[in-house]
Design an enzyme around this catalytic site. Structure first.
Site, PDB file in Angstrom:
ATOM      1  N   ASP A 103       3.424   5.994  18.077  1.00 60.29           N
ATOM      2  CA  ASP A 103       4.547   6.559  17.330  1.00 60.29           C
ATOM      3  C   ASP A 103       5.698   6.864  18.285  1.00 60.29           C
ATOM      4  OD1 ASP A 103       4.747   7.867  14.322  1.00 60.29           O
ATOM      5  OD2 ASP A 103       6.073   8.890  15.736  1.00 60.29           O
ATOM      6  N   TYR A 143       2.959   0.637  23.238  1.00 64.34           N
ATOM      7  CA  TYR A 143       2.731  -0.768  22.902  1.00 64.34           C
ATOM      8  C   TYR A 143       1.772  -1.472  23.860  1.00 64.34           C
ATOM      9  CZ  TYR A 143       6.248  -0.552  19.256  1.00 64.34           C
ATOM     10  OH  TYR A 143       6.927  -0.243  18.105  1.00 64.34           O
ATOM     11  N   GLY A 161       8.516   3.678   9.266  1.00 63.78           N
ATOM     12  CA  GLY A 161       9.651   3.408   8.389  1.00 63.78           C
ATOM     13  C   GLY A 161      10.337   4.689   7.979  1.00 63.78           C
ATOM     14  N   ARG A 185      12.378   0.701  -3.794  1.00 64.96           N
ATOM     15  CA  ARG A 185      11.836   0.216  -2.528  1.00 64.96           C
ATOM     16  C   ARG A 185      12.709  -0.888  -1.935  1.00 64.96           C
ATOM     17  NH1 ARG A 185       7.362   1.243  -5.799  1.00 64.96           N
ATOM     18  NH2 ARG A 185       5.905   2.770  -4.948  1.00 64.96           N
ATOM     19  N   ASN A 229       7.820  -0.193   3.898  1.00 66.18           N
ATOM     20  CA  ASN A 229       8.547  -0.679   2.720  1.00 66.18           C
ATOM     21  C   ASN A 229       9.969  -1.109   3.044  1.00 66.18           C
ATOM     22  OD1 ASN A 229       6.776  -0.589   0.462  1.00 66.18           O
ATOM     23  ND2 ASN A 229       6.796   1.646   0.577  1.00 66.18           N
ATOM     24  N   PRO A 230      10.498  -2.076   2.257  1.00 62.29           N
ATOM     25  CA  PRO A 230       9.868  -2.794   1.150  1.00 62.29           C
ATOM     26  C   PRO A 230       8.890  -3.832   1.676  1.00 62.29           C
ATOM     27  CG  PRO A 230      12.106  -3.544   1.435  1.00 62.29           C
ATOM     28  CD  PRO A 230      11.924  -2.437   2.419  1.00 62.29           C
ATOM     29  N   THR A 287      -2.526  -0.907  -7.581  1.00 66.51           N
ATOM     30  CA  THR A 287      -3.728  -1.228  -8.339  1.00 66.51           C
ATOM     31  C   THR A 287      -4.683  -0.046  -8.417  1.00 66.51           C
ATOM     32  OG1 THR A 287      -3.622  -3.616  -7.981  1.00 66.51           O
ATOM     33  CG2 THR A 287      -5.808  -2.672  -8.307  1.00 66.51           C
ATOM     34  N   HIS A 345       5.609  -5.047  -4.898  1.00 63.69           N
ATOM     35  CA  HIS A 345       5.304  -3.617  -4.780  1.00 63.69           C
ATOM     36  C   HIS A 345       6.630  -2.890  -5.009  1.00 63.69           C
ATOM     37  CE1 HIS A 345       3.760   0.202  -3.503  1.00 63.69           C
ATOM     38  NE2 HIS A 345       4.537   0.257  -2.430  1.00 63.69           N
TER      39      HIS A 345
END
Length: 312
Positions: free
Chosen positions: A33, A63, A77, A86, A120-121, A149, A175
């Protein structure tokens, strides 16, 4: 198996890490992060729980953790604002996401590694990830409508008083706002949903409307979704780690072989195993559902084309 979660200090990333810890399937969970201290704190907290859960390594880092990771999960994000779709997020999240992809390219990754996109998106960014990293569609999976779902099934079960684990239904497509409910194959305990006592079209419309607005509902009530997203991520990670060949509604770059949809990332029934998205399954859909799925793909395409021109 090692999974690195980029954005692991945030709500979604940390909830995913906890869900994966409780699942006890992956061997190592590494949190990455921009707020390194927060990621380290979450990793420490998770490590404290390992004696009662599973023999896992819970770590944090940068990384440099990517090259030996088997799954790279990107949850980083900017948070969606109230009333913001989104797709609107694309203008704020693309630069951040591309920067992450470039860092991954810089340090390198295993040839067999799977990239799981949650940011997102998700459909737009899944396509961007495959293109930017130069990976085949099999190795880049977007969480897609797996979250929608399980939300959908939970709301059906709640409305009918049925067992959630026996309630099966799918959301396909984007989504986002153009997602489509697949009522044609929905069941409760293998009984077609349309034959279940108390089921009717009014209830169906009410459930789908709430499903589509579930993200916004969580945002308004608690500042954002986390627990169910973590579970949805675990569904995909377990399918990969355990080589389950499980059919999940995840987002991948389409090549025209499934429902004639091409050159856009969107959720269709997909077999997920150790090497990623192994196969797409073309379920029989009602004509209205098929029309809705194709319309959903068409709704994403203009924004995707704009993004691809912008990032080159």
């Amino acid at each position: 198996m090692k999974i690195s979660i980029i954005g692991g200090g945030g709500l979604v990333g940390s909830c995913a890490a906890y869900a994966l810890q409780c699942g006890g399937v992956v061997r190592e969970i590494c949190l990455i992060d921009v707020n390194a201290n927060l990621a380290a704190g979450h990793a420490l907290d998770l490590m404290h729980g390992t004696p009662s859960v599973a023999d896992q390594l819970c770590t944090s880092g940068g990384y440099e953790q990517i090259p030996d990771s088997d799954i790279i999960c990107i949850t980083a994000g900017l948070r969606r604002k109230p009333e913001e779709s989104r797709l609107d997020l694309i203008n704020r999240n693309t630069d951040l996401f591309v920067g992450i992809l470039d860092e991954i390219k810089k340090v390198g990754m295993k040839k067999s590694a799977i990239v799981l996109v949650v940011s997102n998106p998700v459909d737009i960014l899944t396509f961007v990830a495959a293109k930017r990293l130069g990976l085949p569609a099999t190795q880049v999976i977007g969480l897609g409508t797996q979250l929608d779902t399980i939300r959908f099934c939970s709301l059906i079960a709640d409305a009918l008083g049925t067992a959630p684990t026996q309630t099966k239904a799918l959301i396909l497509g984007e989504h986002g706002d153009s997602m489509i409910p697949v009522w044609s194959s929905a069941t409760v305990g293998s009984l077609p949903l349309e034959k279940y006592p108390g089921w009717n079209s009014v209830l169906a419309d009410k459930i789908f409307t709430r499903t589509k607005g579930s993200g916004a509902e969580c945002l308004s009530k608690k500042g954002g979704a986390g627990f169910a997203v973590g579970i949805a991520i675990r569904d995909v990670v377990d399918a990969i780690a355990l080589d389950q060949n499980r059919i999940l509604p995840v987002s991948t770059v389409q090549d025209g072989a499934c429902y004639g949809i091409d050159q856009v990332a969107i959720s269709v029934p997909t077999v997920v195993g150790r090497t990623g998205a192994l196969q797409r399954i073309e379920l029989d859909l009602w004509p209205k559902e098929l029309q809705g799925l194709k319309a959903s793909a068409a709704a994403i395409k203009p924004t995707l084309d704009t993004v691809l021109k912008r990032i080159g």
